[in-house]
Enzyme design. Structure first.
Site, mmCIF file in Angstrom:
data_model
loop_
_atom_site.group_PDB
_atom_site.id
_atom_site.type_symbol
_atom_site.label_atom_id
_atom_site.label_comp_id
_atom_site.label_asym_id
_atom_site.label_seq_id
_atom_site.Cartn_x
_atom_site.Cartn_y
_atom_site.Cartn_z
ATOM 1 N N HIS A 127 0.869 -1.177 0.000
ATOM 2 C CA HIS A 127 0.000 0.000 0.000
ATOM 3 C C HIS A 127 0.906 1.228 0.000
ATOM 4 O O HIS A 127 2.039 1.184 0.488
ATOM 5 C CB HIS A 127 -0.858 -0.039 1.269
ATOM 6 C CG HIS A 127 -1.922 1.003 1.345
ATOM 7 N ND1 HIS A 127 -1.654 2.315 1.683
ATOM 8 C CD2 HIS A 127 -3.269 0.930 1.168
ATOM 9 C CE1 HIS A 127 -2.781 2.998 1.705
ATOM 10 N NE2 HIS A 127 -3.777 2.190 1.394
ATOM 11 N N ASP A 198 3.707 -3.857 7.932
ATOM 12 C CA ASP A 198 2.421 -3.161 7.843
ATOM 13 C C ASP A 198 1.329 -4.184 8.109
ATOM 14 O O ASP A 198 1.046 -5.045 7.274
ATOM 15 C CB ASP A 198 2.276 -2.547 6.450
ATOM 16 C CG ASP A 198 0.906 -1.922 6.203
ATOM 17 O OD1 ASP A 198 0.024 -2.033 7.082
ATOM 18 O OD2 ASP A 198 0.717 -1.335 5.123
ATOM 19 N N GLN A 201 -3.994 -4.852 7.091
ATOM 20 C CA GLN A 201 -4.941 -5.875 6.653
ATOM 21 C C GLN A 201 -4.796 -7.164 7.455
ATOM 22 O O GLN A 201 -5.785 -7.785 7.853
ATOM 23 C CB GLN A 201 -4.744 -6.179 5.159
ATOM 24 C CG GLN A 201 -5.014 -5.013 4.235
ATOM 25 C CD GLN A 201 -6.453 -4.545 4.263
ATOM 26 O OE1 GLN A 201 -7.372 -5.312 4.552
ATOM 27 N NE2 GLN A 201 -6.673 -3.276 3.970
ATOM 28 N N LYS A 224 -9.621 -0.824 10.854
ATOM 29 C CA LYS A 224 -9.696 -2.067 10.082
ATOM 30 C C LYS A 224 -10.154 -3.229 10.971
ATOM 31 O O LYS A 224 -10.648 -4.241 10.477
ATOM 32 C CB LYS A 224 -8.325 -2.425 9.508
ATOM 33 C CG LYS A 224 -7.641 -1.328 8.718
ATOM 34 C CD LYS A 224 -8.160 -1.203 7.328
ATOM 35 C CE LYS A 224 -7.263 -0.284 6.504
ATOM 36 N NZ LYS A 224 -7.751 -0.072 5.135
ATOM 37 N N CYS A 360 -4.765 2.211 -3.783
ATOM 38 C CA CYS A 360 -3.571 2.799 -3.156
ATOM 39 C C CYS A 360 -2.367 1.867 -3.290
ATOM 40 O O CYS A 360 -1.561 1.732 -2.359
ATOM 41 C CB CYS A 360 -3.826 3.125 -1.683
ATOM 42 S SG CYS A 360 -5.096 4.364 -1.407
#
Length: 402
Positions: A127, A198, A201, A224, A360
């Site tokens: 992303h 990251d 998700q 999220k 993104c």
């Protein structure tokens, strides 16, 4: 299988009870959870309760509500530490989201460290939030950004003594691919480099143990994970956070100040300048406590069955091209000769929410050879009726556009 019968033609007691906690599902079909998850009533109630009855700031005032809020924020910080298996709550920093968390790593850790020709390895899956901060700091320092496919075998050939940082997603927001973090971490630390993950998700769909995986920095956003917007978490190993300079100055992050300089506060407060998103933190604490009451294994099993059902229905459509790993709750696809935005508009008219575009992740789109996709992303609060409504509307949209 206990409460959860896997025959999707029947209603599942556990899944139906879970779904009932989300009031936003009353009026639409929501298939955009990878962008932001819907919020359980528990989280909404906690946020309203703070604003309606207990509004106060933290770590400052000494009246009763302020002291209660301060204690509640400390409890929430410990809940997050427990959730990701951090060794100390001092390693948990409140931020505005994954984006800010990674920018803090880039500016407070990487910028003072990096020198000309040092290397930052960043995967092609990322992303923009885990790409742009590294592009910025590379330009600031003269370091080099090295592109990586996210395959472990390739990483072995890219790592060298010049490698200082490796940045990787826990789960791609486009394809749903989940890199092997254990093997990646082992390789990265053989070269004394730092691993930045990251988790925006992945934290939703996979258990994470930052200590066992030897992750140096981990970032995710509360929204999220059924939590509020405007709140994120930055985890960092304590010895790394302690040696980092502060990124922002303001109230609460200092012990002493004069016109000659200032003395920073101890962890975690030195990175939390100004008033935090208190309502968000309290709402997220309520969310984490709420999550504990569910049988995670059964909900995950139900979600996989729902994903398989959605994949099988989509596969029956003509001229469909998938851009996903099988059995992922993130399903990205295109329909030949139809623009993704045209379909999204027609679906929206029927109160069906999906995501379209480059997500993104422009470099990944370039690698995949497409200019945008349609993406549905599922959570355990979705059901077969959501999928059926989506497929029916999608078929109608395709007929209108061809």
């Amino acid at each position: 299988m206990g409460l959860l019968d896997l025959n999707l033609h029947n209603k599942h007691p556990l899944a139906e009870i879970f779904r009932a906690d989300f009031p936003a599902l009353d009026n639409n079909v929501y298939l955009d959870s990878a962008a932001t998850a819907l919020k359980p009533q528990t989280m909404i109630n906690a946020t309203v309760e703070y604003y309606a009855h207990h509004t106060a700031t933290a770590q400052r005032s000494l009246h009763q509500d302020a002291l209660k809020v301060t204690a509640a924020i400390d409890e929430a910080r410990q809940s997050v530490a427990d959730f990701i298996h951090s060794q100390s709550s001092h390693e948990i920093i409140w931020t505005r989201g994954t984006t800010e968390s990674i920018n803090i790593i880039a500016q407070s850790y990487a910028r003072p460290l990096l020198q000309v020709n040092d290397e930052i390895i960043v995967s092609e899956l990322e992303h923009h939030s885990n790409l742009l901060p590294w592009l910025i700091v590379a330009k600031q320092t003269g370091a080099k950004l090295i592109k990586w496919s996210a395959e472990v075998n390739e990483l072995s050939s890219l790592l060298s003594n010049r490698t200082k940082i490796v940045a990787i997603t826990q789960m791609s927001n486009v394809t749903g691919f989940c890199p092997d973090l254990a093997k990646i971490s082992q390789l990265v630390h053989q070269y004394n480099a730092i691993l930045v993950v990251d988790g925006a998700q992945g934290v939703v769909h996979q258990p994470i143990d930052v200590t066992a995986l030897n992750i140096d920095f981990y970032a995710f956003s509360a929204h999220k994970l059924y939590g509020p917007t405007g709140l994120g978490v930055l985890y960092g190993k304590q010895h790394l956070l302690e040696r980092m300079d502060v990124w922002q100055g303001g109230g609460k992050m200092l012990k002493n100040a004069s016109f000659l300089g200032f003395e920073v506060e101890e962890l975690p407060y030195k990175f939390e300048a100004g008033t935090q998103n208190i309502a968000g933190i309290l709402g997220f604490q309520a969310t984490l406590l709420w999550l504990k009451k569910w049988d995670e294994a059964q909900l995950d099993c139900y979600l996989k069955q729902l994903v398989n059902y959605a994949e099988s229905k989509l596969a029956q459509l003509k001229h469909i091209q998938f851009y996903q790993v099988k059995n992922s709750p993130i399903i990205s696809f295109t329909i030949e000769n139809i623009h993704h935005n045209d379909i999204a508009i027609l679906l929206s008219e029927q109160n069906i929410a999906i995501r379209t575009g480059e997500l993104c992740a422009k470099p990944l789109m370039d690698k995949l050879g497409c200019h945008g996709v349609m993406r549905i992303s599922l959570m355990p609060y979705n059901n077969q009726q959501d999928i059926d409504s989506f497929i029916s509307a999608l078929q109608n949209a395709i007929e209108l556009l061809t």
